[in-house]
Design an enzyme around this catalytic site. Structure first.
Site, short mmCIF file in Angstrom:
data_model
loop_
_atom_site.label_atom_id
_atom_site.label_comp_id
_atom_site.label_asym_id
_atom_site.label_seq_id
_atom_site.Cartn_x
_atom_site.Cartn_y
_atom_site.Cartn_z
N VAL A 132 0.86 -1.19 0.00
CA VAL A 132 0.00 0.00 0.00
C VAL A 132 0.89 1.24 0.00
CG1 VAL A 132 -1.84 1.27 1.16
CG2 VAL A 132 -1.75 -1.22 1.35
N GLY A 134 3.50 2.06 -1.85
CA GLY A 134 4.90 1.97 -2.22
C GLY A 134 5.82 2.36 -1.08
N ILE A 136 5.70 4.95 0.79
CA ILE A 136 5.07 5.72 1.86
C ILE A 136 4.77 4.79 3.04
CG2 ILE A 136 3.13 7.21 2.48
CD1 ILE A 136 2.71 7.69 -0.53
N GLU A 190 -0.67 -0.17 -17.56
CA GLU A 190 -0.55 -1.50 -18.15
C GLU A 190 -1.30 -1.55 -19.48
OE1 GLU A 190 1.24 -3.87 -16.88
OE2 GLU A 190 1.67 -2.98 -14.92
N LYS A 205 -6.09 -1.86 -1.75
CA LYS A 205 -5.33 -1.11 -0.74
C LYS A 205 -6.25 -0.60 0.37
CE LYS A 205 -1.99 0.20 -4.27
NZ LYS A 205 -1.49 1.26 -5.16
N GLY A 302 6.90 1.80 -8.43
CA GLY A 302 8.22 1.91 -9.03
C GLY A 302 9.21 0.95 -8.39
#
Length: 437
Positions: A132, A134, A136, A190, A205, A302
């Site tokens: 959830v 990335g 953070i 995507e 999430k 990322g």
């Protein structure tokens, strides 16, 4: 002091980032942990393709049992994604006495209850910060930093692809399909963008955040969800004229025993920090009863940002291992035996502000007929915008409302859409603005 041995299952984009980070920052990780992290084995179905980070051939295998059945490996990092075989890998790791780190939000949102209960039974950690937001630290913030609080609300921009698209629609004045194609060409979206643009990824999430914040099990299918594919450039421009940016927002609020939870495009006022989160960034605005407002912002996806979150979990587990403890911090903040089924507020009962865009014929009395129906449903109009005069043709009429209930709004729009002066279906976007009554 003994070394901590790791096994990595999944050597794709994120897995490559994990290997790179373990190598590039090995010195500082050892100083912070007090011992070495040793990556003993990497498993992937494709070990022949070159990676950005090369590894010794003896580290690679296509057999997950080389990790799962190795008694020396302490922590299994699962980064294959999807439901199977990831579910089996994590279950086998826990059953074999290993700790687990994963970024697999879809799996945890769908099968997490069984996995977390198994982890508690085996007294092994299962950590999922990367799933959830990335890089953070939203999970650690709720689970540990705000542990003393009753969480009043969580508002989040939880999907970077949708946020990138809406940002470009705002700044470049291009339509959804054009921006989506650009995002796909740049690798931000995507080939099949459904999970991102229809809010499925954000729902995964939000389900995890709801359990962390409120200690409740959340059936994924019960979460109200709308995507951004229906947002037009015209609505983005009207929102700007009214002082708002449109964001795909995940919203959670506690109302005594009821929990309000929804994901949908939302108009957020310019002054709010969430309105100014642009590009592929994510952000979370949390309000606790003691902490008041907490705002978190950063890269939500990322290779390296996600790898950073994975290694954070590895370090947390390793510190516990070195101290001879386990399950010191419950994976979902609450003790597993206290987690109950969620009591979701029916979406029809929510109360918020609304934006409507009608396509109506330019005739006398049009506004009064629409306003009359809204009044009958106790919906109070805040602003009206009508532009263009094309006699006998449809023109856009935009209205915003004071706080109204969803069920009243739906009843009103059903009547309005049946009027002979209205063409097509009314566009509805909800507004989050605490300045309005």
């Amino acid at each position: 002091m003994r070394h901590i041995h790791l096994g990595l299952i999944g050597f794709g984009n994120i897995g490559t980032g994990v290997v790179k980070l373990l190598r590039d920052n090995a010195d500082i990780l050892e100083k912070r942990l007090g011992t070495k992290l040793v990556l003993k084995k990497i498993v992937d179905i494709d070990i022949a393709s070159p990676r950005l980070t090369a590894v010794e051939p003896q580290l690679l295998s296509t057999d997950a049992d080389a990790i799962l059945n190795d008694p020396e490996i302490d922590i299994v990092i699962e980064l294959v994604g999807g439901y199977q075989p990831a579910l089996k890998f994590i279950s086998d790791a826990l059953n074999n006495g290993k700790h687990v780190v994963t970024a697999n939000k879809a799996l945890l949102a769908t099968y997490g209850n069984d996995l977390f209960q198994l982890a508690a039974k085996k007294q092994r950690n299962i950590c999922f910060e990367a799933s959830v937001g990335g890089t953070i630290p939203i999970i650690k913030t709720i689970r540990e930093g705000l542990v003393a609080n009753r969480i009043r609300s969580v508002l989040g921009i939880m999907n970077g692809t949708s946020n990138y698209i809406l940002t470009k629609m705002t700044t470049d004045r291009e339509d959804f399909e054009t921006v989506l194609k650009e995002a796909q060409e740049l690798g931000f979206a995507e080939a099949d963008p459904t999970f991102d643009v229809e809010g499925v990824d954000a729902a995964h999430k939000l389900a995890l955040v709801l359990t962390l914040a409120y200690g409740r099990r959340v059936p994924l299918d019960d979460l109200y969800r709308e995507g951004i594919s229906g947002i037009s450039q015209q609505d983005v421009e009207f929102a700007g004229e009214l002082g708002y940016h449109i964001k795909l927002l995940a919203i959670a609020r506690q109302h005594d025993e009821l929990i309000e939870a929804r994901i949908h495009p939302t108009m957020v006022p310019f002054h709010h920090l969430l309105a100014n989160v642009n590009g592929n960034y994510n952000a979370f605005h949390i309000i606790g009863d003691a902490s008041d407002s907490v705002f978190l912002y950063g890269q939500g996806a990322g290779m390296m940002p996600t790898a950073s979150a994975v290694i954070s979990d590895v370090i947390d587990i390793s510190r516990d291992i070195l101290k001879g403890v386990s399950w010191r911090v419950p994976a979902r903040s609450f003790q597993e035996e206290t987690i109950e089924d969620i009591n979701l507020m029916p979406v029809e009962n929510i109360m918020t502000h609304y934006y409507f865009r009608f396509s109506a014929l330019d005739r006398p009395g049009v506004l009064s007929r629409i306003a009359g129906i809204l009044a009958e449903e106790n919906i109070s109009i805040a602003t009206v915008i009508q532009k263009g005069r094309k006699k006998g043709q449809a023109v856009p009429i935009v209205m915003t409302t004071h706080k109204s209930t969803e069920q009243n709004v739906r009843r009103a729009l059903e009547q309005i859409d049946r009027l002979d002066i209205v063409q097509g279906q009314t566009v509805l976007i909800r507004i989050e603005d605490d300045r309005l009554p």
